[in-house]
Design an enzyme around this catalytic site. Structure first.
Site, short mmCIF file in Angstrom:
data_model
loop_
_atom_site.label_atom_id
_atom_site.label_comp_id
_atom_site.label_asym_id
_atom_site.label_seq_id
_atom_site.Cartn_x
_atom_site.Cartn_y
_atom_site.Cartn_z
N GLU A 41 48.44 38.88 44.28
CA GLU A 41 47.68 37.74 44.23
C GLU A 41 48.43 36.53 44.98
OE1 GLU A 41 46.34 34.85 40.39
OE2 GLU A 41 48.26 36.20 40.04
N LYS A 112 38.34 35.76 40.01
CA LYS A 112 39.11 36.01 38.62
C LYS A 112 38.61 35.34 37.45
CE LYS A 112 44.00 34.97 37.00
NZ LYS A 112 45.15 34.32 37.28
N CYS A 153 45.85 39.21 37.70
CA CYS A 153 46.77 38.75 36.89
C CYS A 153 46.59 38.42 35.38
CB CYS A 153 47.37 37.35 37.50
SG CYS A 153 48.82 36.75 37.13
#
Length: 268
Positions: A41, A112, A153
């Site tokens: 990321e 995301k 994440c």
């Protein structure tokens, strides 16, 4: 299928980060000849403030990180799951993964979904939503006959996303991350192995490592390849570098046949 995971310590110098990313990708391909390379990321820029992150954001396909990874994929003839970068779309920003095929063409784009907004006792505040907006689409792509699912994440804490990726046919799930040191030491391995076990997929968890923002932020590292039974088959420590692993999909078939959880779901 062979994969290489690139572990980085990205900082606030985008050009330097991209040079490091290119060097590590080239080294991994030369050493291990993977079919898929995965970056962490925010590999291109990991700054301290929302303003810094937004200033370093780029539009696609003309941004420098996009152009670099497309070129590397084509030159090295390898698929690259390019971690994530800050993407600018009009007046909006997203934490976005772009995947490139061995011909350099874009295979997939994932924004995301779950943003890390927390306030910790003692005054520490993380508000990812101050920097980016959340995505809405569940994304998979194909490498040959293999279906790969996308997450980033903080997504790892929401098993319903991974259930949707499994239901969409994922054989592999990839999670680029910049997982914090304090949560990472206790939760990174546990959560990654749990998601692999629940979905019965190969799980690639690829992290940033070390200190950032002048030592004010720290990431856990320990990038991992995890098999569908939950075993770690390859792992980085806490240094910049890469690790590689081979994904045996016959094991996937055995695990899914012996414990057919996908056939036993009761709740939607």
């Amino acid at each position: 299928m062979k994969v290489s995971l690139i572990q980085m310590n990205s900082q606030g110098d985008k050009a330097a980060n991209l040079a490091t990313a290119a060097r590590l990708v080239e080294a991994a391909v030369a050493a291990d000849k993977p079919d898929l390379v995965v970056l962490p990321e925010y590999y291109a820029f990991l700054g301290e403030t929302p303003d810094e992150m937004q200033e370093a954001a780029e539009t696609f396909p003309d941004g420098p990180a996009y152009q670099l990874m497309s070129s590397l994929a084509k030159t090295l003839k390898v698929a690259i799951h390019a971690g994530s970068v800050a993407e600018k779309v009009g007046n909006s920003f997203y934490n976005t993964t772009v995947v490139f095929g061995p011909d350099g063409a874009e295979l997939a784009r994932y924004r995301k979904i779950h943003l890390f907004d927390v306030e910790i006792a003692g005054g520490t505040v993380y508000r990812e939503s101050d920097t980016v907006s959340r995505g809405e689409e569940v994304v998979t792509y194909r490498i040959g006959e293999t279906t790969v699912g996308c997450a980033i994440c903080y997504d790892i804490r929401f098993p319903e996303l991974f259930r949707k990726l499994r239901d969409a046919g994922a054989d592999v799930i990839v999670l680029p991350a910049a997982f914090t040191l304090m949560t990472g030491k206790d939760h990174w391995e546990v959560l990654a192995r749990a998601r692999a076990i629940e979905t019965q997929t190969w799980f690639l968890a690829v992290g940033q490592t070390g200190s950032h923002a002048g030592g004010r932020k720290w990431c856990w590292g320990h990038s991992m390849v995890i098999d569908p039974w939950g075993h770690i088959t390859a792992q980085c420590s806490d240094k910049v570098g890469f690790t590689s692993g081979r994904l045996d999909f016959s094991l996937t078939g055995t695990v899914r046949a012996n414990v057919p959880v996908a056939n036993h779901h009761v709740l939607g």
